[in-house]
Design a protein around this motif. Structure first.
Motif, PDB file in Angstrom:
ATOM      1  N   ASP A   1      36.300  50.500  39.020  1.00  0.00           N
ATOM      2  CA  ASP A   1      35.149  51.010  40.039  1.00  0.00           C
ATOM      3  C   ASP A   1      34.321  49.789  40.823  1.00  0.00           C
ATOM      4  OD1 ASP A   1      34.006  52.480  41.684  1.00  0.00           O
ATOM      5  OD2 ASP A   1      31.945  53.325  40.272  1.00  0.00           O
ATOM      6  N   LEU A   2      35.920  48.693  41.455  1.00  0.00           N
ATOM      7  CA  LEU A   2      35.098  48.019  41.598  1.00  0.00           C
ATOM      8  C   LEU A   2      36.574  47.707  43.205  1.00  0.00           C
ATOM      9  CD1 LEU A   2      34.662  44.960  39.990  1.00  0.00           C
ATOM     10  CD2 LEU A   2      32.807  46.391  40.925  1.00  0.00           C
ATOM     11  N   PRO A   3      35.106  47.289  44.151  1.00  0.00           N
ATOM     12  CA  PRO A   3      36.491  46.971  45.717  1.00  0.00           C
ATOM     13  C   PRO A   3      37.728  45.924  45.886  1.00  0.00           C
ATOM     14  CG  PRO A   3      34.154  46.437  46.403  1.00  0.00           C
ATOM     15  CD  PRO A   3      33.672  46.288  44.866  1.00  0.00           C
ATOM     16  N   ARG A   4      38.129  46.345  46.095  1.00  0.00           N
ATOM     17  CA  ARG A   4      39.857  45.815  45.927  1.00  0.00           C
ATOM     18  C   ARG A   4      39.585  44.605  46.177  1.00  0.00           C
ATOM     19  NH1 ARG A   4      44.902  44.288  47.633  1.00  0.00           N
ATOM     20  NH2 ARG A   4      46.674  45.325  47.024  1.00  0.00           N
ATOM     21  N   SER A   5      38.872  43.941  47.357  1.00  0.00           N
ATOM     22  CA  SER A   5      38.716  42.334  47.661  1.00  0.00           C
ATOM     23  C   SER A   5      38.090  41.706  46.493  1.00  0.00           C
ATOM     24  CB  SER A   5      37.781  42.477  49.166  1.00  0.00           C
ATOM     25  OG  SER A   5      36.130  43.156  49.042  1.00  0.00           O
ATOM     26  N   THR A   6      37.517  42.289  45.452  1.00  0.00           N
ATOM     27  CA  THR A   6      36.814  41.606  44.840  1.00  0.00           C
ATOM     28  C   THR A   6      37.708  41.456  43.603  1.00  0.00           C
ATOM     29  OG1 THR A   6      34.149  43.035  45.345  1.00  0.00           O
ATOM     30  CG2 THR A   6      34.012  41.616  43.120  1.00  0.00           C
ATOM     31  N   VAL A   7      37.961  42.395  43.066  1.00  0.00           N
ATOM     32  CA  VAL A   7      39.296  42.299  42.425  1.00  0.00           C
ATOM     33  C   VAL A   7      40.271  41.353  42.516  1.00  0.00           C
ATOM     34  CG1 VAL A   7      41.048  43.275  41.114  1.00  0.00           C
ATOM     35  CG2 VAL A   7      39.051  44.650  41.776  1.00  0.00           C
ATOM     36  N   GLN A   8      40.710  41.349  43.728  1.00  0.00           N
ATOM     37  CA  GLN A   8      40.978  40.351  44.559  1.00  0.00           C
ATOM     38  C   GLN A   8      40.909  38.456  44.117  1.00  0.00           C
ATOM     39  OE1 GLN A   8      44.669  40.361  46.296  1.00  0.00           O
ATOM     40  NE2 GLN A   8      44.466  38.299  45.329  1.00  0.00           N
ATOM     41  N   ARG A   9      39.735  38.784  44.923  1.00  0.00           N
ATOM     42  CA  ARG A   9      39.258  37.268  44.410  1.00  0.00           C
ATOM     43  C   ARG A   9      39.394  37.072  42.901  1.00  0.00           C
ATOM     44  NH1 ARG A   9      35.396  39.003  48.210  1.00  0.00           N
ATOM     45  NH2 ARG A   9      34.275  39.646  46.591  1.00  0.00           N
ATOM     46  N   LEU A  10      38.729  37.923  41.751  1.00  0.00           N
ATOM     47  CA  LEU A  10      38.484  38.137  40.759  1.00  0.00           C
ATOM     48  C   LEU A  10      39.740  37.708  39.856  1.00  0.00           C
ATOM     49  CD1 LEU A  10      35.563  40.491  40.086  1.00  0.00           C
ATOM     50  CD2 LEU A  10      35.292  37.781  39.459  1.00  0.00           C
ATOM     51  N   VAL A  11      40.781  37.990  40.442  1.00  0.00           N
ATOM     52  CA  VAL A  11      42.221  37.848  39.758  1.00  0.00           C
ATOM     53  C   VAL A  11      43.030  36.841  40.056  1.00  0.00           C
ATOM     54  CG1 VAL A  11      44.922  39.000  40.177  1.00  0.00           C
ATOM     55  CG2 VAL A  11      42.947  40.020  39.679  1.00  0.00           C
ATOM     56  N   ASP A  12      42.416  36.213  41.603  1.00  0.00           N
ATOM     57  CA  ASP A  12      42.940  34.809  41.650  1.00  0.00           C
ATOM     58  C   ASP A  12      42.317  33.787  40.826  1.00  0.00           C
ATOM     59  OD1 ASP A  12      44.685  35.868  43.791  1.00  0.00           O
ATOM     60  OD2 ASP A  12      42.846  35.616  44.794  1.00  0.00           O
TER      61      ASP A  12
END
Length: 258
Positions: free
Chosen positions: A40-51
């Motif tokens: 339940d997080l924005p995809r953009s936030t997940v993208q930054r964390l995954v990177d």
């Protein structure tokens, strides 16, 4: 200001941990969108964390399709079992020398097995799994040896009603429960072509001071089946030889006991 920075740092760590947890039972990985939906997080936030996590090798990005746990995390997980691996290694070496087949030590991680250590067969035709890889818990001898320590109700709750077939010989849930009853009765588990065509294995559970593990012999299925009684006896002898060492967490030489 410092308090705000602390709170932000804790939030980042919490969100990173949520990503890692949602991937722990997904060896094939999940897409960014699926991860974002689960936690339940924005995809953009997940993208930054995954990177950021991928940069530290805690995650691995596999093209557009999936994000999975990375090699650094696997190394950390393996290191948490380092005492057991050190204790078991000489016995595994003796077991492989005695049988001529690859011996492996595994531990259950949710619905999968993590391969912690292997001693590879010296034969030209052999099975050579790599440490840190994940295997199916319901289609491998090591997995069945560990599942047999659970009640049928707990097994069904863990795996669900439908098991994904990996080969034509992979058991469905009713057949798996029958196999687990056999394992409890005879004290060892087998698989033949169930996880991978052409591969057979036999395993026993190990009760240690750090919990349950399984020790298996893995090889070409025809060779494992032909040496069924030899391998059963070798695994039983090895487990008996290790019993005192593993329960006490002490070292002993395997040379005279296997």
């Amino acid at each position: 200001m410092s308090s705000d920075n602390d709170r932000n740092g804790i939030q980042v760590i919490s969100r990173a941990a949520a990503i890692l947890r949602c991937l722990e039972s997904e060896p094939d990985g999940l897409s960014l969108g699926a991860i974002a939906k689960r936690i339940d997080l924005p995809r953009s936030t997940v993208q930054r964390l995954v990177d950021a996590l991928a940069h530290e090798e805690l995650l691995k990005v596999q093209g557009a399709g999936g994000v999975c746990l990375g090699p650094a995390l696997m190394r950390l997980a393996s290191n948490s079992h380092v005492d057991i691996i050190q204790q078991v290694r000489p016995y595994m070496e003796a077991l492989t020398e005695r049988t001529g087949e690859t011996s492996v030590l595994v531990n259950r991680n949710g619905t999968h097995l993590m391969l912690l250590h292997s001693v590879v067969s010296p034969q030209p035709l052999r099975v050579a799994p790599s440490s840190g890889s994940f295997l199916s818990v319901y289609a491998t001898s090591g997995g069945k040896a560990l599942l047999a320590k659970m009640s049928d109700e707990a097994v069904v709750q863990l795996l669900g009603p439908v098991l994904e077939p990996l080969t034509p010989s992979t058991p469905d849930l009713p057949r798996l429960l029958e196999q687990l009853a056999e394992v409890r009765d005879r004290g060892y588990a087998c698989d033949s072509d169930e996880h991978m065509i052409g591969v057979g294995a036999m395993a026993v559970a190990l009760q240690t001071s750090q919990g349950q593990y399984a020790l298996a012999l893995v090889g070409p299925v025809w060779r494992v089946e032909a040496q069924h009684e030899v391998f059963r006896k070798a695994l039983s002898d090895t487990r008996n030889a290790m019993a005192g060492v593993l329960s006490a967490g002490l070292r002993a030489s395997p040379a005279s006991s296997i």
